[in-house]
Design an enzyme around this catalytic site. Structure first.
Site, PDB file in Angstrom:
ATOM      1  N   LEU A 132      10.583  56.338  30.216  1.00  9.80           N
ATOM      2  CA  LEU A 132      10.295  57.300  29.149  1.00  9.80           C
ATOM      3  C   LEU A 132      10.107  56.627  27.802  1.00  9.80           C
ATOM      4  O   LEU A 132       9.442  57.162  26.922  1.00  9.80           O
ATOM      5  CB  LEU A 132      11.432  58.330  29.044  1.00  9.80           C
TER       6      LEU A 132
ATOM      7  N   GLY B  85      13.736  50.916  23.501  1.00 10.98           N
ATOM      8  CA  GLY B  85      14.332  50.745  22.185  1.00 10.98           C
ATOM      9  C   GLY B  85      14.787  49.312  22.012  1.00 10.98           C
ATOM     10  O   GLY B  85      14.535  48.443  22.857  1.00 10.98           O
TER      11      GLY B  85
ATOM     12  N   TYR C  37      17.765  48.158  22.151  1.00 12.11           N
ATOM     13  CA  TYR C  37      18.877  47.742  23.003  1.00 12.11           C
ATOM     14  C   TYR C  37      18.781  48.241  24.444  1.00 12.11           C
ATOM     15  O   TYR C  37      19.710  48.048  25.209  1.00 12.11           O
ATOM     16  CB  TYR C  37      20.196  48.231  22.396  1.00 12.11           C
TER      17      TYR C  37
ATOM     18  N   ASP D 268      22.659  55.805  11.826  1.00 14.08           N
ATOM     19  CA  ASP D 268      21.266  55.518  12.208  1.00 14.08           C
ATOM     20  C   ASP D 268      20.489  56.819  12.418  1.00 14.08           C
ATOM     21  O   ASP D 268      19.837  57.010  13.443  1.00 14.08           O
ATOM     22  CB  ASP D 268      21.235  54.658  13.475  1.00 14.08           C
TER      23      ASP D 268
END
Length: 921
Positions: free
Chosen positions: A651, A654, A656, A770
């Site tokens: 999907l 990122g 990490y 974040d």
């Protein structure tokens, strides 16, 4: 039977072997986690005992500091359960109505005719002519070679010639199974027959067939299964019903082992093979009803035509006894039963371990909060105490200096108002210890002097009360506003540093000094020595009354003496004396207070240094290590209950990890799976703490649910370990939503949803750190949820690391000293995008060629520009949120109602006003 190769396995044996093998793999992980937990607790105890031993603290203070971590250990009952459960070996325990039933079931388990059946087995357990079956206990273990031996349980092997060792055999000789009547050797009669086979299933689990009741009572026979073993209890039924003795034996088994039983209905070997199915249909309901009536079965549901239970157990539910009625399809019920029994033990152990980890981790986090607050508040309390005492001293000295003239006037006024009443009271005064005649005849000079003193005392006492009350009222407000607060602050400082008796005496002395210095009015009211000393000087100011001849003691004489005494008083001298003493007491008390406070501050300085060191260790070492153990135990529990999730299509990616689609896991549908491969211990610890904070949060509609975690030890072919975080799957993220286009009402509602989610996190003591477009997910109704709590931490656990996405980062993040207002700043930037209705970068940020340049510009005050489409109130809110001074940013409790009023005004009140904003999307 001879041979060195492994024996062939039946489908049932293969499935059972796989179940046992899976159990052993998870046991290795459980053992490792338990061992590391023990090592962690042991290290904690050693560290803090050494710290206290080498510290200069007194025993009381050392024990106080050590007691903070005294609960970082296993409760005794939990430790005993884990010791008995983790690593316990699976043990198949074969029971039955008679030896024939037990042997038939054993042969089925191993997939070969190993034990004699039918005519080969000899007479039945309850044969005719008074014969009694005396067959031994059988223990099946794994070995490279097939062999039989007699051994005393847990002791030694007997030297005895067995029939099986005299030649080849396929079925264990009946003579080796039985205890002969003529055998008189007690050791030989008690011995069990150990059968070693090279069978795959026996590599994973031992098997025991209980002896006949005449050889050994059932409770003694199963004693071995009560120690470090997980018994898989099977009961073979080859008759229409159970006898009362068999029911009683089954209840003994349940009481001793506390494990469920799998009842297996066997076909009768003497029946025609064409009839068993019809016979079973007739008999099974009778057997099932009997088992239910005696409480040996709890679920009335039977088996379907395929042999499996009609109702599958809920994951995590305690296993229940079952009845397998279709012998040919026994594996359909026995294998799930075995898996559930083994899984239940491991789930209980993993849950208990994880509960312990979470309790201790929460304790660490709470103590980090307490220590951080202590480090912040103690210096402030000391400074506050010093300042307030100084203000109080200055105020009281000012009163003493400026009140002298007022006090003189007050004394004159008091004497004037009291004079007539004093003269009247003096005239009516009844003297003590002096006998005065009714006509007032003269008495001796000594008695006259005593009478004069008593009249003077009356005047002094009355004047004392009046002047004291006036003085008290003039400083009373200071006592209320200063001393009460000082005492409370001082009390908290003393309680936070309980040391030796010397320190207690010093603290008590400090309190006494405060009381003596600032509760002066108490000495005025009481008849203490201070009062007598204080007012003795007033009496000395009164002029002596001279007389030549002793007068007559009449009311007129008393009145005259009182009149002379009042007129002899000097108001100026009295006022000067009072103020002088007041100043002297204030100075001495102020100096004593300052000295005691310096001593207390020195003691706190040493304590705070130790507290800061401990706080750093908790944040950087203790909590992260324990969080990793907690992540491992929780992941083990989740994989035991729900299995390993299946990865679907990717999907997104990122910094990490990679996010995959996951159709179904743990009863949740659909799911998203975030795969994270921590490169080092620091990332492992950060991930573990993130998981703990997220998992312990109460569910909230504005946060993405985290369903569970699984640690994949086979990731990338076993070359690395991945943590799979399974979470709620939503429709899209806010970045994609803005690109596709959202109405103004939808965008303002998203802003409200985000604020609600951030407020919830802050109320839980967490900072997100974040907040950005990619970390806000939208459902199909375009309602928002916050995700990716990767940087989410309690304020007390933050180390000042620089984290986040540059565009959304508040300037103070670069200093490492920040609070939850950084989330307000990030929301301000997010709100700019929402009002703009697009994902285009602000001009001030688009011009930056690197992160460093962007950071420098933000620190210098660069912010997004105002677009023509922005509403004035929206722009003001953005500017307030991204204010460079964190203290000037609005609280989210103010932002939320502001957004609500904007939404009403722009979306419901006037379509004309909102048209420009709508066009921007």
């Amino acid at each position: 039977m001879e041979g060195h190769g492994p024996q062939k396995s039946s489908p049932l044996a293969r499935d059972l072997t796989r179940a046992f093998n899976g159990y052993h793999k998870q046991t290795v992980l459980l053992k490792k986690n338990l061992k590391e937990t023990h090592a962690f607790f042991r290290e904690m105890r050693q560290n803090y005992s050494n710290t206290c031993a080498s510290s200069t603290l007194s025993s009381d203070s050392a024990s106080l500091e050590t007691s903070q971590f005294s609960c970082i250990s296993f409760p005794s009952h939990e430790e005993e359960f884990l010791r008995n459960t983790v690593g316990a070996a699976p043990y198949i325990l074969v029971l039955g109505q008679d030896c024939a039933a037990r042997y038939q079931l054993l042969n089925c388990l191993l997939g070969e005719r190993l034990l004699p059946l039918g005519p080969q087995a000899g007479h039945a357990c309850h044969g005719g002519q008074g014969s009694t079956c005396k067959r031994r206990k059988l223990c099946f273990t794994h070995g490279k070679q097939t062999r039989l031996s007699l051994a005393l349980p847990g002791q030694y092997e007997l030297v005895h010639q067995l029939v099986a060792n005299c030649g080849r055999w396929d079925t264990v000789p009946r003579e080796d199974l039985e205890i002969l009547d003529e055998c008189e050797d007690p050791a030989h009669r008690q011995a069990e027959l150990e059968i070693t086979l090279h069978h795959p299933m026996l590599q994973e689990a031992k098997v025991m067939v209980v002896p006949c009741p005449s050889v050994q009572p059932i409770e003694e026979a199963i004693e071995d299964c009560t120690r470090s073993a997980i018994p898989i209890v099977l009961y073979a039924v080859n008759q229409d019903s159970l006898s009362s003795e068999q029911v009683a034996d089954l209840w003994k088994v349940k009481e001793i082992l506390s494990f469920p039983i799998c009842f297996v209905r066997l076909p009768n070997l003497s029946e025609d093979s064409s009839e068993p199915g019809q016979r079973f249909e007739k008999d099974k309901s009778k057997l099932q009803k009997q088992l239910l009536s005696h409480g040996l079965l709890t679920c009335p549901m039977g088996n379907c035509s395929c042999g499996a239970p009609t109702q599958m157990p809920t994951p995590g539910a305690k296993p229940q006894s079952v009845l397998g009625e279709n012998f040919e399809r026994l594996h359909r019920i026995l294998v799930p039963f075995t898996r559930q029994v083994l899984q239940n033990q491991q789930v209980e152990a993993a849950s208990l371990l994880n509960g312990l980890h979470c309790r201790c981790l929460d304790l660490f986090i709470n103590q980090a909060f307490d220590m951080q607050r202590d480090l912040q508040i103690t210096p402030r309390r000391l400074e506050y105490t010093r300042e307030k005492e100084g203000e109080l001293f200055t105020s009281l000295m000012a009163i003493a200096n400026r009140k002298q003239e007022e006090m003189k006037d007050m004394i004159v006024e008091t004497l004037g108002s009291m004079k007539e009443q004093l003269l009247e009271d003096a005239a009516n005064l009844e003297f003590t210890d002096i006998i005065v005649t009714t006509n007032g005849d003269p008495v001796t000079s000594k008695e006259i002097k005593s009478c004069i003193h008593q009249i003077q005392d009356l005047i002094v006492v009355r004047l004392n009360q009046a002047v004291a009350n006036k003085l008290i009222s003039s400083v009373d407000y200071l006592r209320e506003s200063f001393v009460g607060t000082l005492e409370r602050c001082l009390d908290s400082l003393e309680k936070s540093h309980i040391e030796s008796s010397v320190h207690n005496i010093t603290s008590n002395h400090l309190k006494q000094l405060l009381n003596a210095a600032y509760h002066v009015e108490v000495t005025f009211h009481s008849g203490s020595s201070v009062t007598r000393l204080f007012w003795e000087q007033i009496k000395q100011i009164i002029h002596r009354i001279t007389f030549v001849n002793p007068p007559a003691i009449t009311p007129e004489w008393k009145r005259k003496v009182a009149q002379d005494a009042i007129e002899s008083l000097s108001a100026a001298k009295l006022a000067r004396s009072i103020c002088s003493q007041f100043r002297t007491r204030l100075n001495s008390s102020h100096e004593a207070f300052a000295a005691s406070l310096r001593q207390l501050e020195e003691r706190h300085t040493g304590r705070l240094e130790r507290t800061e060191d401990l706080w750093l260790r908790v944040r950087k070492d203790h909590a992260p290590r324990l969080a990793r153990l907690s992540l491992e135990s929780r992941s083990l529990r989740d994989v035991l209950l729900h299995g390993k999730p299946k990865l679907g299509r990717e999907l997104g990616r990122g910094q990490y990890g990679v996010v995959y689609l996951c159709d179904n896991w743990g009863g949740h549908y659909p799911c998203a799976l975030k795969s994270v491969v921590p490169p080092d211990d620091k990332h492992w610890n950060d991930l573990a703490l993130e998981f703990h904070y997220t998992r312990t949060l109460p569910k909230h509609e504005r946060l993405v649910d985290l369903h569970g975690s699984v640690i994949d030890h086979t990731y990338a072919g076993g070359s690395s370990i991945a943590v799979l975080l399974i979470m709620e799957r939503l429709h899209r993220d806010l970045y994609t939503g803005l690109k596709a286009g959202l109405s103004l009402q939808e965008r303002l509602q998203i802003a409200l949803d985000v604020v609600e989610g951030i407020r919830f996190l802050h109320n839980q003591g967490l900072l997100h750190r974040d907040i950005k477009l990619k970390n806000v997910l939208l459902d199909k109704q375009n309602r928002a949820k916050i995700t990716d709590l990767g940087f989410c931490k309690p304020e007390a656990m933050m180390s000042g690391s620089i984290v986040g996405t540059p565009i959304h980062m508040a300037p103070e993040l670069f200093t490492g000293k920040y609070d939850n207002s950084v989330d307000v700043y990030a929301f301000g930037i997010l709100f700019w995008y929402l009002c703009a209705g697009s994902v285009k970068l602000p001009e001030a940020f688009e011009k930056c060629s690197s992160k460093d340049q962007l950071w420098n510009n933000v620190k210098k005050g660069a912010r997004p520009e105002r677009l023509p489409c922005f509403d004035e109130e929206c722009w003001q809110l953005m500017e307030a949120c991204w204010n460079g001074d964190p203290s000037q940013r609005p609280l989210l409790g103010i932002v939320e109602p502001s957004l609500q009023s904007m939404m009403v005004r722009l979306c419901c009140g006037s379509e004309q006003k909102s048209s420009s904003l709508e066009d921007s999307s």
